[in-house]
Design a protein around this motif. Structure first.
Motif, PDB file in Angstrom:
ATOM      1  N   LEU A 294       0.790  -1.373   0.125  1.00  0.00           N
ATOM      2  CA  LEU A 294      -0.066   0.001   0.085  1.00  0.00           C
ATOM      3  C   LEU A 294       0.847   1.221   0.017  1.00  0.00           C
ATOM      4  CD1 LEU A 294      -2.869  -1.002   2.518  1.00  0.00           C
ATOM      5  CD2 LEU A 294      -3.203  -0.304   0.003  1.00  0.00           C
ATOM      6  N   HIS A 295       1.972   1.196   0.647  1.00  0.00           N
ATOM      7  CA  HIS A 295       2.816   2.471   0.702  1.00  0.00           C
ATOM      8  C   HIS A 295       3.610   2.553  -0.664  1.00  0.00           C
ATOM      9  CE1 HIS A 295       6.181   4.574   3.071  1.00  0.00           C
ATOM     10  NE2 HIS A 295       5.687   5.509   2.189  1.00  0.00           N
ATOM     11  N   ARG A 296       3.868   1.319  -1.235  1.00  0.00           N
ATOM     12  CA  ARG A 296       4.483   1.390  -2.519  1.00  0.00           C
ATOM     13  C   ARG A 296       3.277   2.052  -3.648  1.00  0.00           C
ATOM     14  NH1 ARG A 296       6.330  -3.937  -0.958  1.00  0.00           N
ATOM     15  NH2 ARG A 296       8.881  -3.952  -1.134  1.00  0.00           N
ATOM     16  N   LEU A 297       2.238   1.565  -3.263  1.00  0.00           N
ATOM     17  CA  LEU A 297       1.080   2.254  -4.391  1.00  0.00           C
ATOM     18  C   LEU A 297       0.840   3.575  -4.317  1.00  0.00           C
ATOM     19  CD1 LEU A 297      -1.232   1.436  -6.247  1.00  0.00           C
ATOM     20  CD2 LEU A 297      -2.633   1.117  -4.312  1.00  0.00           C
ATOM     21  N   PHE A 298       0.985   4.102  -2.945  1.00  0.00           N
ATOM     22  CA  PHE A 298       0.987   5.506  -2.591  1.00  0.00           C
ATOM     23  C   PHE A 298       2.179   6.336  -3.367  1.00  0.00           C
ATOM     24  CE2 PHE A 298       3.167   8.961   0.126  1.00  0.00           C
ATOM     25  CZ  PHE A 298       2.129   9.717   0.207  1.00  0.00           C
ATOM     26  N   ILE A 299       3.194   5.718  -3.440  1.00  0.00           N
ATOM     27  CA  ILE A 299       4.435   6.378  -4.029  1.00  0.00           C
ATOM     28  C   ILE A 299       4.264   6.417  -5.416  1.00  0.00           C
ATOM     29  CG2 ILE A 299       6.946   6.154  -4.444  1.00  0.00           C
ATOM     30  CD1 ILE A 299       7.090   5.286  -1.470  1.00  0.00           C
ATOM     31  N   ILE A 300       3.914   5.406  -5.897  1.00  0.00           N
ATOM     32  CA  ILE A 300       3.934   5.310  -7.444  1.00  0.00           C
ATOM     33  C   ILE A 300       2.816   5.975  -8.034  1.00  0.00           C
ATOM     34  CG2 ILE A 300       5.257   3.063  -7.520  1.00  0.00           C
ATOM     35  CD1 ILE A 300       2.545   1.520  -8.101  1.00  0.00           C
ATOM     36  N   ILE A 301       1.852   6.439  -7.221  1.00  0.00           N
ATOM     37  CA  ILE A 301       0.766   7.391  -7.805  1.00  0.00           C
ATOM     38  C   ILE A 301       1.207   8.784  -7.616  1.00  0.00           C
ATOM     39  CG2 ILE A 301      -1.710   8.005  -7.347  1.00  0.00           C
ATOM     40  CD1 ILE A 301      -2.533   5.188  -6.963  1.00  0.00           C
ATOM     41  N   ILE A 477       5.018  19.065  -0.916  1.00  0.00           N
ATOM     42  CA  ILE A 477       5.720  19.241   0.235  1.00  0.00           C
ATOM     43  C   ILE A 477       5.432  18.453   1.190  1.00  0.00           C
ATOM     44  CG2 ILE A 477       7.171  20.792   1.643  1.00  0.00           C
ATOM     45  CD1 ILE A 477       6.758  22.834  -0.401  1.00  0.00           C
ATOM     46  N   ALA A 478       4.178  18.605   1.638  1.00  0.00           N
ATOM     47  CA  ALA A 478       3.810  17.661   2.836  1.00  0.00           C
ATOM     48  C   ALA A 478       3.798  16.023   2.528  1.00  0.00           C
ATOM     49  CB  ALA A 478       2.357  18.090   3.225  1.00  0.00           C
ATOM     50  N   LEU A 479       3.259  15.674   1.465  1.00  0.00           N
ATOM     51  CA  LEU A 479       3.504  14.392   0.904  1.00  0.00           C
ATOM     52  C   LEU A 479       4.838  14.002   0.838  1.00  0.00           C
ATOM     53  CD1 LEU A 479       1.112  14.334  -2.213  1.00  0.00           C
ATOM     54  CD2 LEU A 479       0.437  13.514   0.024  1.00  0.00           C
ATOM     55  N   VAL A 480       5.840  14.798   0.496  1.00  0.00           N
ATOM     56  CA  VAL A 480       7.203  13.950   0.378  1.00  0.00           C
ATOM     57  C   VAL A 480       7.739  13.975   1.808  1.00  0.00           C
ATOM     58  CG1 VAL A 480       9.593  14.628  -0.147  1.00  0.00           C
ATOM     59  CG2 VAL A 480       7.752  15.072  -1.779  1.00  0.00           C
ATOM     60  N   TYR A 481       7.433  14.939   2.590  1.00  0.00           N
ATOM     61  CA  TYR A 481       8.046  14.916   4.144  1.00  0.00           C
ATOM     62  C   TYR A 481       7.365  13.998   4.718  1.00  0.00           C
ATOM     63  CZ  TYR A 481       9.453  16.774   8.489  1.00  0.00           C
ATOM     64  OH  TYR A 481       9.983  16.867   9.792  1.00  0.00           O
ATOM     65  N   PHE A 482       6.123  13.345   4.691  1.00  0.00           N
ATOM     66  CA  PHE A 482       5.595  12.364   5.434  1.00  0.00           C
ATOM     67  C   PHE A 482       5.632  10.963   5.011  1.00  0.00           C
ATOM     68  CE2 PHE A 482       3.616  16.445   7.358  1.00  0.00           C
ATOM     69  CZ  PHE A 482       4.127  16.327   8.514  1.00  0.00           C
ATOM     70  N   GLY A 483       5.619  11.153   3.603  1.00  0.00           N
ATOM     71  CA  GLY A 483       5.303   9.795   2.789  1.00  0.00           C
ATOM     72  C   GLY A 483       6.650   9.141   2.092  1.00  0.00           C
ATOM     73  N   PHE A 484       7.615   9.789   1.700  1.00  0.00           N
ATOM     74  CA  PHE A 484       8.860   9.071   0.950  1.00  0.00           C
ATOM     75  C   PHE A 484      10.034   8.790   1.964  1.00  0.00           C
ATOM     76  CE2 PHE A 484       7.834  11.109  -3.457  1.00  0.00           C
ATOM     77  CZ  PHE A 484       6.323  11.048  -3.093  1.00  0.00           C
ATOM     78  N   PRO A 485      10.051   7.529   2.195  1.00  0.00           N
ATOM     79  CA  PRO A 485      11.433   7.094   2.892  1.00  0.00           C
ATOM     80  C   PRO A 485      12.426   7.349   1.905  1.00  0.00           C
ATOM     81  CG  PRO A 485      10.124   5.103   2.195  1.00  0.00           C
ATOM     82  CD  PRO A 485       9.458   6.290   1.836  1.00  0.00           C
ATOM     83  N   GLU A 486      13.841   7.263   2.615  1.00  0.00           N
ATOM     84  CA  GLU A 486      15.113   7.295   1.973  1.00  0.00           C
ATOM     85  C   GLU A 486      15.389   6.017   1.405  1.00  0.00           C
ATOM     86  OE1 GLU A 486      17.426   8.511  -0.452  1.00  0.00           O
ATOM     87  OE2 GLU A 486      17.210  10.208   0.799  1.00  0.00           O
ATOM     88  N   THR A 487      15.828   5.787   0.052  1.00  0.00           N
ATOM     89  CA  THR A 487      16.348   4.410  -0.466  1.00  0.00           C
ATOM     90  C   THR A 487      17.828   4.572  -0.867  1.00  0.00           C
ATOM     91  OG1 THR A 487      15.537   5.049  -2.600  1.00  0.00           O
ATOM     92  CG2 THR A 487      14.247   3.871  -1.270  1.00  0.00           C
ATOM     93  N   LYS A 488      18.293   5.522  -0.603  1.00  0.00           N
ATOM     94  CA  LYS A 488      19.792   5.732  -1.072  1.00  0.00           C
ATOM     95  C   LYS A 488      20.754   4.562  -0.350  1.00  0.00           C
ATOM     96  CE  LYS A 488      23.625   8.840  -0.031  1.00  0.00           C
ATOM     97  NZ  LYS A 488      24.161   9.913   0.804  1.00  0.00           N
ATOM     98  N   GLY A 489      21.562   4.101  -1.288  1.00  0.00           N
ATOM     99  CA  GLY A 489      22.642   2.974  -0.605  1.00  0.00           C
ATOM    100  C   GLY A 489      22.368   1.749  -0.741  1.00  0.00           C
ATOM    101  N   HIS A 490      21.151   1.101  -1.311  1.00  0.00           N
ATOM    102  CA  HIS A 490      20.609  -0.003  -1.163  1.00  0.00           C
ATOM    103  C   HIS A 490      20.455  -0.836  -2.495  1.00  0.00           C
ATOM    104  CE1 HIS A 490      19.639   0.516   3.073  1.00  0.00           C
ATOM    105  NE2 HIS A 490      18.948   1.653   2.769  1.00  0.00           N
TER     106      HIS A 490
END
Length: 516
Positions: A294-301, A477-490
């Motif tokens: 569900l979190h992935r679905l939120f991000i890809i939309i 801005i609010a969507l990114v701050y609260f809903g986008f985790p960092e994936t760097k380095g994986h």
């Protein structure tokens, strides 16, 4: 040779994912040579140009239509379309994309990544020829639908191929460059239309030549896409383990059959895909099956909506309306500004893509959205004052142009390169084609809105329409701050841990490895 129905036991040994990032760093080749002095890296990275061209063709389309709208030859031939009639031409590509939605992910899942690029590019070539030969509005619209149909198929497969083929430490930059090459197409279209404009006031070839050249990059893809190897992740998904290993040995290890990096990559790819297959639900409903999905679905939309609904659609397709609204109405002047903007965007986007691994994805998204909001607010104020003064103060018009360029800088920082990197990272292999398709559907819905609402709203309320985008960017801005985790380095497989925890790789089945 491993039988395709067997699981290669040596590859699916236990991996300590609590230290997976350390494991990846520990198996990387120990070399002091830069990548361009390693033949296998050089061939692989240069080969990425082929899938990149899908983005270049996409950029060419938007800029070409911008340029055509500023050409009296095109306006005269098609009766100066405005409002919904103009919106239909912009959305002609979108109509074609809608028809391709059910086909594109099926092709990616069942034929690999290369064939969709081939067949999509072939359709693009056909569409460009018909577009060049258009005799009326209807034929031009149909040709654009064919371009959209083929373009979507190629665009869905291209970033997937880049992401799944790239060397682990090169992936973020290489995928980031994919969307940046949009501006190469935009730049070429802008200056081609500027040059052909001077062919004469009644020369239909002034717009036919740019229309035909839209098929050049797809033709290159048709001719050369099969020089690239197939995605090793797709090959593993189809139980072609031997073929997948050969790709990794040749392009990631320079032919070293005993490379610990290849062993590590094969282990992670196989284990993640087999775990996903065992846990897989039916079709698209799997996105609703777990909290992580569900979190992935939120991000890809959210990501494609941000890419298309941040006000950039006005610049990409209706720059001439913006320039008209601030009193800059000369055809050559508008064409020069369009061309200059594309050169600026290309240079800036390539430079910023190199920062992706250093800055991270989330930080770039935040930097981008905050910067865009600041520029849009100033842009709106300057436009309002300029209209009140009857466009007599040229410095205000210049200020708007400066804000447009600054806005593009911030847009490129977070919403040009990072989105495709981020989306391909958050999606596991078995959901990547379906997730990319959902992303394209969300993008298309917004593009349809842009295609019809933007020209109508700009004609009706001019600069006041910018206020809508100021509000939209503030929400982003609010969507990114609260809903986008960092994936760097994986690695691609390790990102699953962020969304699913240790369940991403499952547990060893009862009965031992021989039952996997």
């Amino acid at each position: 040779m491993v039988d395709k129905d067997e699981k290669p036991m040596a590859e699916i040994q236990h991996i300590d994912h609590s230290q997976s990032e350390w494991n990846l760093q520990g198996v990387l080749p120990n070399t002091s040579k830069p990548w361009y002095k390693e033949r296998h890296f050089l061939l692989l990275n240069l080969g990425m140009i082929i899938p990149y061209l899908s983005s270049t063709t996409n950029g060419y389309d938007g800029s070409m239509l911008n340029g055509l709208q500023s050409m009296s030859q095109w306006q005269g031939f098609f009766g100066s379309p405005t409002g919904t009639r103009l919106g239909s031409l912009s959305n002609g590509v979108i109509f074609g994309q809608i028809l391709a939605f059910p086909i594109a992910p099926w092709l990616c899942d069942h034929t690999g990544r290369r064939f969709p690029i081939f067949i999509g590019s072939l359709l693009l070539v056909i569409g460009a020829v018909l577009q060049c030969a258009a005799q009326d509005y209807a034929m031009f619209l149909v040709s654009r639908m064919i371009i959209g149909f083929g373009g979507l198929i190629a665009v869905e497969a291209s970033p997937m191929l880049v992401s799944e083929l790239a060397f682990p430490t090169h992936r973020s930059v290489l995928v980031g460059y994919y969307n940046n090459l949009w501006y190469l197409g935009a730049m070429l279209a802008a200056w081609v239309t500027y040059g052909t404009y001077f062919m004469g006031p009644n020369a239909s070839w002034a717009w036919r030549i740019p229309s035909l050249l839209q098929g050049f990059f797809p033709l290159v893809q048709v001719l050369f896409v099969y020089l690239l190897p197939e995605s090793p992740r797709y090959l593993v998904q189809k139980d072609r383990y031997e073929d997948a290993r050969k790709v990794l040995v040749k392009y990631h290890a320079g032919g070293d059959e005993d490379s610990p990096l290849v062993d590590f990559e094969m282990k992670e790819i196989i284990l993640q895909i087999q775990t996903a297959k065992m846990a897989s639900k039916s079709g698209y409903r799997e996105f609703l099956s777990t909290r992580g999905n569900l979190h992935r679905l939120f991000i890809i939309i959210a990501v494609p909506c941000m890419m298309q609904l941040s006000g950039n659609g006005l610049i990409a397709y209706y720059l001439h309306l913006i320039l008209n609204s601030i009193g800059l109405t000369s055809d050559p002047q508008q064409l020069r500004i369009n061309g200059g903007l594309t050169v600026f965007n290309l240079g800036v986007s390539i430079a910023l893509a190199s920062l992706m691994e250093m800055a991270g994805r989330r930080r770039l998204f935040l930097f981008s959205t905050v910067g865009m909001l600041t520029c849009y607010v100033i842009w709106t104020i300057l436009s309002a004052i300029n209209q009140e003064r009857g466009f007599k103060d040229s410095s205000l018009g210049t200020g708007v142009i400066v804000m447009i360029f600054l806005y593009q800088f911030f847009y490129n920082a977070g919403l040009n390169g990072p989105p495709w990197v981020y989306v391909t990272e958050v999606l596991p292999t078995h959901l990547r084609a379906k997730g990319t398709n959902i992303m394209q559907i969300a993008s298309t819905c917004v593009l349809v809105f842009n295609g019809y609402a933007n020209p109508v709203a700009m004609d009706a309320i001019s600069w006041r329409y910018y206020i809508v985008y100021c509000c939209v960017i503030a929400v982003e801005i609010a969507l990114v701050y609260f809903g986008f985790p960092e994936t760097k380095g994986h690695s691609l497989e390790e990102v699953a841990l962020i969304f699913d925890g240790e369940e991403a790789f499952g547990t060893e089945p009862k009965g031992g490895p021989e039952d996997v």
